[in-house]
Each structure stands twice: as structure tokens, then as C-alpha cells.
Design an enzyme around this catalytic site. Structure first.
Site, mmCIF file in Angstrom:
data_model
loop_
_atom_site.group_PDB
_atom_site.id
_atom_site.type_symbol
_atom_site.label_atom_id
_atom_site.label_comp_id
_atom_site.label_asym_id
_atom_site.label_seq_id
_atom_site.Cartn_x
_atom_site.Cartn_y
_atom_site.Cartn_z
ATOM 1 N N CYS A 1 0.824 -1.211 0.000
ATOM 2 C CA CYS A 1 0.000 0.000 0.000
ATOM 3 C C CYS A 1 0.857 1.260 0.000
ATOM 4 C CB CYS A 1 -0.949 -0.006 1.196
ATOM 5 S SG CYS A 1 -2.182 -1.322 1.147
ATOM 6 N N ASP B 1 -23.311 11.114 -10.252
ATOM 7 C CA ASP B 1 -24.643 10.754 -9.772
ATOM 8 C C ASP B 1 -24.597 9.941 -8.485
ATOM 9 O OD1 ASP B 1 -23.572 8.412 -10.771
ATOM 10 O OD2 ASP B 1 -25.207 7.983 -12.156
#
Length: 221
Positions: free
Chosen positions: A45, A139
């Protein structure tokens, strides 16, 4: 039912390394990428957060906001950011969510509902399912879900490629073929009849089979 393409992206209010946000409000009219991490100070990560920081201008050009997620407190992610900058050349230049109560991870189906307790007492292996990428549209619906194992670094160039396709196909009745890159030829959507397609593409299209109608990228200059 698990979150999938077309699902509403759960909203939440949370602390981040750049202050407190309400997620949907933070997205605004933009696109967004939410990518999660099992714990701070994990090696794979670390490379991912650094790479995302280095290519953030590419997301900016596309009107896409990026945000990371870790179960560590803000302070832990801020300290991790110093390591990321030192080892990867670019420190995080986007917010990292402090999901200390696992609420966001649970809302996005990345951890079981019964997970509780001190997040810093959990190992990265216990949180190994927090290796997701969500692309969310203006949206506030999920457009893409990717899930990676802990041992495989994520390909964020592919995320950019998919966003290029999503933004193109949101505005034009086309689809993108395998290995498509921005500017390549596209396929007229199956929902478009030949009659309707002729109005948009009066010069016609290449059609190796009746159900494959190939035309130039409509946004290509």
C-alpha cells in the site's frame, strides 16, 4: 445485497487527513475514486499511495477526485504519509479517511458487520479485504469495483483507462473494446439501431459481423 455496479455509493461523514468531510458533498459534481488499505505502514500500500500521488494530475485533468481509506487514526496516516514521500518520491496529496470505527469499510461491504474494537489492534491480515477500488460517478452511483489480494499492487493506470471509457460512454452511445486506449476506435452500442446509427455516423462503419459496428472515437480531434 453486496454493492455492485449501479449501486448507490453509501454516504458518510468522517475525519480525514485533510479535515472532516461528508462524502457525497465532497464529491460534488465530480467523479471520485475511493481506494482502501488494510492498515497504515503496509509495504504494498505504501507503493500504491505514492504512485497515486504521482499521477494525481491525470485524475485532476479528468475531473476525478481521489481519496484513500485506512482504519488507522488520522495521526497514523499522516505519519505514514511522511514515509510514503520519503520512499516513493511523492507524499499523499489527497485525503485519507480515518475509518477508526470500521463504519465505511462495513458500508462498502469490505468488512463483516460484526467487526468491532480498536482498529489498531487488528492486523493487516485481518483487514486483508480492504483492498478495493471504487469509481463513483457524479450521480453518486458505483461505476467500477476492483478487489485485489494483499500481495498484488493495484494498477492505477488501468483505473485511469476505465475512467476514460466511462466518461466517453456516458456521453456517447458507444462501448470500448478490449485493450482500448483513449483515441482508439470504439463500438456502436447494441442499443442503437442501424437506422439511428446512420444519423450519427453517415459515413458508415466497419462491420466484420453484423453485431460489431466499429467507428472512430467520437471525441477524437
Amino acid at each position: 445485497m453486496a454493492l455492485t455496479i449501479g449501486s448507490d455509493a453509501p454516504d458518510f461523514e468522517v475525519d480525514t487527513t485533510e479535515g472532516r468531510i461528508r462524502f457525497h458533498e465532497w464529491i460534488g459534481d465530480s467523479w471520485a475514486v475511493l481506494f482502501s488499505h488494510p492498515r497504515a505502514f503496509t509495504p504494498v500500500c505504501t507503493t500504491e499511495l505514492g504512485y497515486m500521488a504521482s499521477i494525481k494530475p491525470e485524475f485532476d485533468k479528468r475531473g476525478v477526485k481521489i481519496i484513500g481509506l485506512s482504519t488507522d487514526p488520522v495521526e497514523g496516516s499522516q505519519q505514514w504519509g511522511e514515509d510514503i514521500g520519503e520512499t516513493q518520491g511523492t507524499a499523499p496529496n489527497y485525503p485519507i479517511i480515518a475509518d477508526t470505527d470500521h463504519a465505511v469499510a462495513k458500508a462498502y461491504d469490505m468488512l463483516p458487520a460484526d467487526v468491532t474494537g480498536d482498529p489498531t489492534a487488528r492486523t493487516a491480515a485481518q483487514n486483508q479485504t480492504l483492498r478495493n477500488v471504487f469509481v463513483i460517478g457524479p450521480d453518486k452511483k458505483i461505476k467500477l469495483v476492483l478487489i485485489y489480494p494483499m500481495t498484488t499492487g493495484r494498477n492505477f493506470d488501468e483505473v485511469l483507462r476505465v475512467i476514460d471509457s466511462l466518461q466517453l460512454t456516458a456521453n456517447h452511445k458507444v462501448a470500448t473494446p478490449a485493450q482500448w486506449q483513449k483515441g482508439d476506435d470504439v463500438i456502436i452500442a447494441g442499443s442503437v439501431s442501424d437506422e439511428a446509427a446512420k444519423e450519427t455516423y453517415p459515413e458508415g462503419w466497419e462491420s466484420p459481423k453484423p453485431y460489431i459496428r466499429i467507428v472512430p472515437d467520437p471525441t477524437k480531434a
